[in-house]
Design a protein around this motif. Sequence first.
Motif, PDB file in Angstrom:
ATOM      1  N   THR A 212      83.285-138.542   1.524  1.00 36.37           N
ATOM      2  CA  THR A 212      82.796-136.883   0.600  1.00 36.37           C
ATOM      3  C   THR A 212      83.143-137.068  -0.577  1.00 36.37           C
ATOM      4  OG1 THR A 212      83.776-136.356   2.754  1.00 36.37           O
ATOM      5  CG2 THR A 212      83.313-134.950   1.457  1.00 36.37           C
ATOM      6  N   TYR A 213      82.633-135.747  -1.536  1.00 33.71           N
ATOM      7  CA  TYR A 213      82.899-136.034  -2.658  1.00 33.71           C
ATOM      8  C   TYR A 213      82.399-134.220  -2.871  1.00 33.71           C
ATOM      9  CZ  TYR A 213      80.422-140.566  -3.548  1.00 33.71           C
ATOM     10  OH  TYR A 213      80.367-141.830  -3.785  1.00 33.71           O
ATOM     11  N   GLY A 214      83.510-133.897  -3.966  1.00 35.66           N
ATOM     12  CA  GLY A 214      83.362-132.329  -3.837  1.00 35.66           C
ATOM     13  C   GLY A 214      83.767-131.420  -3.474  1.00 35.66           C
ATOM     14  N   CYS A 215      82.897-130.380  -2.959  1.00 43.52           N
ATOM     15  CA  CYS A 215      83.980-129.444  -2.806  1.00 43.52           C
ATOM     16  C   CYS A 215      84.699-129.066  -1.203  1.00 43.52           C
ATOM     17  CB  CYS A 215      83.273-128.068  -2.961  1.00 43.52           C
ATOM     18  SG  CYS A 215      81.247-128.054  -1.786  1.00 43.52           S
ATOM     19  N   GLN A 216      85.294-127.890  -0.840  1.00 40.27           N
ATOM     20  CA  GLN A 216      85.751-128.298   0.610  1.00 40.27           C
ATOM     21  C   GLN A 216      84.912-127.885   1.512  1.00 40.27           C
ATOM     22  OE1 GLN A 216      88.866-124.852  -0.568  1.00 40.27           O
ATOM     23  NE2 GLN A 216      90.364-125.944  -0.135  1.00 40.27           N
ATOM     24  N   MET A 217      83.467-127.580   0.910  1.00 34.82           N
ATOM     25  CA  MET A 217      82.285-126.979   2.778  1.00 34.82           C
ATOM     26  C   MET A 217      81.760-128.056   2.447  1.00 34.82           C
ATOM     27  SD  MET A 217      80.161-124.686   3.594  1.00 34.82           S
ATOM     28  CE  MET A 217      80.380-123.363   3.102  1.00 34.82           C
ATOM     29  N   ASN A 218      81.946-129.596   1.406  1.00 34.96           N
ATOM     30  CA  ASN A 218      81.441-130.392   2.198  1.00 34.96           C
ATOM     31  C   ASN A 218      82.708-131.250   2.433  1.00 34.96           C
ATOM     32  OD1 ASN A 218      79.517-130.390   1.152  1.00 34.96           O
ATOM     33  ND2 ASN A 218      79.900-131.934  -0.960  1.00 34.96           N
ATOM     34  N   VAL A 219      83.598-130.935   2.720  1.00 35.90           N
ATOM     35  CA  VAL A 219      84.830-131.795   3.845  1.00 35.90           C
ATOM     36  C   VAL A 219      84.385-130.936   5.281  1.00 35.90           C
ATOM     37  CG1 VAL A 219      87.489-131.458   4.844  1.00 35.90           C
ATOM     38  CG2 VAL A 219      86.795-131.545   1.947  1.00 35.90           C
ATOM     39  N   TYR A 220      84.355-130.083   5.069  1.00 40.30           N
ATOM     40  CA  TYR A 220      84.051-129.516   6.450  1.00 40.30           C
ATOM     41  C   TYR A 220      82.545-129.968   6.945  1.00 40.30           C
ATOM     42  CZ  TYR A 220      82.429-125.810   9.955  1.00 40.30           C
ATOM     43  OH  TYR A 220      81.594-125.192  10.644  1.00 40.30           O
ATOM     44  N   ASP A 221      81.484-130.117   6.178  1.00 36.49           N
ATOM     45  CA  ASP A 221      80.629-130.719   6.555  1.00 36.49           C
ATOM     46  C   ASP A 221      80.715-132.333   7.173  1.00 36.49           C
ATOM     47  OD1 ASP A 221      79.321-127.921   5.562  1.00 36.49           O
ATOM     48  OD2 ASP A 221      78.480-129.566   4.074  1.00 36.49           O
ATOM     49  N   SER A 222      81.512-132.601   6.315  1.00 37.22           N
ATOM     50  CA  SER A 222      81.350-133.998   7.072  1.00 37.22           C
ATOM     51  C   SER A 222      82.247-134.236   8.086  1.00 37.22           C
ATOM     52  CB  SER A 222      82.712-134.589   5.889  1.00 37.22           C
ATOM     53  OG  SER A 222      82.411-135.582   4.593  1.00 37.22           O
ATOM     54  N   ALA A 223      83.392-134.112   8.383  1.00 35.10           N
ATOM     55  CA  ALA A 223      83.274-132.876   9.373  1.00 35.10           C
ATOM     56  C   ALA A 223      83.187-132.692  10.553  1.00 35.10           C
ATOM     57  CB  ALA A 223      85.388-132.703   9.693  1.00 35.10           C
ATOM     58  N   ARG A 224      81.965-132.243  10.795  1.00 33.76           N
ATOM     59  CA  ARG A 224      81.727-131.773  12.034  1.00 33.76           C
ATOM     60  C   ARG A 224      80.075-132.575  11.641  1.00 33.76           C
ATOM     61  NH1 ARG A 224      82.338-129.184  14.675  1.00 33.76           N
ATOM     62  NH2 ARG A 224      80.457-127.275  15.162  1.00 33.76           N
ATOM     63  N   MET A 225      79.453-133.247  10.917  1.00 35.25           N
ATOM     64  CA  MET A 225      78.481-134.595  10.923  1.00 35.25           C
ATOM     65  C   MET A 225      79.906-135.399  11.568  1.00 35.25           C
ATOM     66  SD  MET A 225      76.651-135.542   7.218  1.00 35.25           S
ATOM     67  CE  MET A 225      77.578-135.148   5.957  1.00 35.25           C
ATOM     68  N   ALA A 226      81.027-136.050  12.285  1.00 30.07           N
ATOM     69  CA  ALA A 226      81.458-136.286  12.582  1.00 30.07           C
ATOM     70  C   ALA A 226      81.409-136.046  14.510  1.00 30.07           C
ATOM     71  CB  ALA A 226      83.052-137.147  11.961  1.00 30.07           C
ATOM     72  N   ASP A 227      81.335-135.051  14.107  1.00 28.59           N
ATOM     73  CA  ASP A 227      81.445-134.161  15.314  1.00 28.59           C
ATOM     74  C   ASP A 227      80.461-134.394  15.855  1.00 28.59           C
ATOM     75  OD1 ASP A 227      84.045-133.210  15.104  1.00 28.59           O
ATOM     76  OD2 ASP A 227      83.399-130.768  14.784  1.00 28.59           O
ATOM     77  N   VAL A 228      79.266-134.244  15.875  1.00 23.63           N
ATOM     78  CA  VAL A 228      77.617-134.174  15.861  1.00 23.63           C
ATOM     79  C   VAL A 228      77.760-135.613  15.841  1.00 23.63           C
ATOM     80  CG1 VAL A 228      75.523-134.432  14.958  1.00 23.63           C
ATOM     81  CG2 VAL A 228      76.611-132.755  14.589  1.00 23.63           C
ATOM     82  N   LEU A 229      78.190-136.788  16.247  1.00 28.13           N
ATOM     83  CA  LEU A 229      77.394-138.022  16.018  1.00 28.13           C
ATOM     84  C   LEU A 229      78.843-139.220  16.903  1.00 28.13           C
ATOM     85  CD1 LEU A 229      77.610-139.667  12.179  1.00 28.13           C
ATOM     86  CD2 LEU A 229      75.656-139.047  13.916  1.00 28.13           C
ATOM     87  N   ALA A 230      79.973-138.052  16.752  1.00 28.21           N
ATOM     88  CA  ALA A 230      80.586-138.929  18.729  1.00 28.21           C
ATOM     89  C   ALA A 230      79.843-138.318  19.839  1.00 28.21           C
ATOM     90  CB  ALA A 230      82.165-137.510  18.997  1.00 28.21           C
TER      91      ALA A 230
END
Length: 441
Positions: free
Chosen positions: A9-27
């Motif tokens: 993850t690069y950049g802002c906290q929104m990207n941190v959130y998005d990264s976690a949600r991508m992991a949720d989608v792929l689980a």
Amino acid sequence: MTKKLFVKTYGCQMNVYDSARMADVLAPLGYAPTDGPEQADMVILNTCHIREKASEKVFSELGRLRLLRAERGQPMIIAVAGCVAQAEGEEILRRAPFVDIVLGPQTYHRLPEMVAKAARAGGAVLDTEFPPEPKFDFLPPPQSDGAAAFLSVQEGCDKFCTFCVVPYTRGGEYSRPAAAILDEARELARQGVVELTLLGQNVNAWTSDGWGLGRLIREVAAIDGISRLRYTTSHPRDMDDDLIAAHAEVEALMPFLHLPLQSGSNRILEAMNRRHDRDTYLRLAERLKIARPDLALASDFIVGFPGETDADFADTLDIVAQVGFVQTYSFKYSARPGTPAANLPNQVPEPVKEERLAELQTLLLEQTKIFNQACVGKRMSVLLDRPGRRPGQLVGRSPYMQPVHVDDVGEYRGQVVEVEIAEVHPNSLKAVAVAAERKRA
């Protein structure tokens, strides 16, 4: 079999959130997070376009991943997500044709079908559309294994600051419905989350059914289990009376606010299309500190914006001295392709930008040091949510977002503990757990 997923993850906290949600989608596809790309079956670079040379850093990382995949001799899906992907998707595939998936920040809810398509067709998948349906309607319930979590309430931007790419990569302002946000907050509380940070590109522009962010904060604070609240990032133009009042009335709302200023010069603020002036910012700072006397401000600054004179820069130093900031992000201006400021005349020479940034950062660092030193001897509540370097040591964030290290409190992980600040280190505070000592007595 479980497959391994690594998200950088690069950049802002929104990207941190998005990264976690991508992991949720792929689980549901069998992907579980791993700590590095070495054994990963899929690697996602979740990119940010704000920093200088952002895309070149991405291409450099892609080159390393290509070599890693070749050395392993095993399949590895390589994906580029986020704002660089949105802005330069076709260029990424041209320069790095080995990339399997390129997706924008509004399409990651479609990752499972992208993975299937990439595996089935054997070619690159590009998805940087702005779908008409909100992606949040298609995301699974959030999963959190910690005591602190992000909750996205708003995305996109309608402000069109002349230096910024966010309106072009994230789209226009979109506010999630209040009911959906509260449902997600309750689910996170059920999983043990006690501190929530409400996220948005312009989080205080959030609105739903006549509610503003102040009302939302009050409702989230009333959820059983949620004892600490934050929100970021704010725009001075959207700080309304009710939100300011929430800082006085909501005990769970931490006394810390990130309120980007960018420049102290009215002329430069107008050229940036910031839609506020220095006096507006000063009045806001005063009103916020009247509402919450212990409130501390953080901010962002850009030096060397096109046309910035010595007098303009002096105005920035002046307002910094007046307000006092405890945490800041400051950068030299760098042109972003496609933004209006990239074509402005009177670009400031690089040596001048470097000199001004150094002077500003010296002042900002001194303010941070003074604030941190003033914390010694004070008692604060700290959420101790992660292990430190030594056995029994835990690390958390103070109400003012300072990292705090506390020894001999291993059994209190995930809890809010009252501490007394004992020492100031270069990048953190050391404290003694007062409440923990009382519990042992």
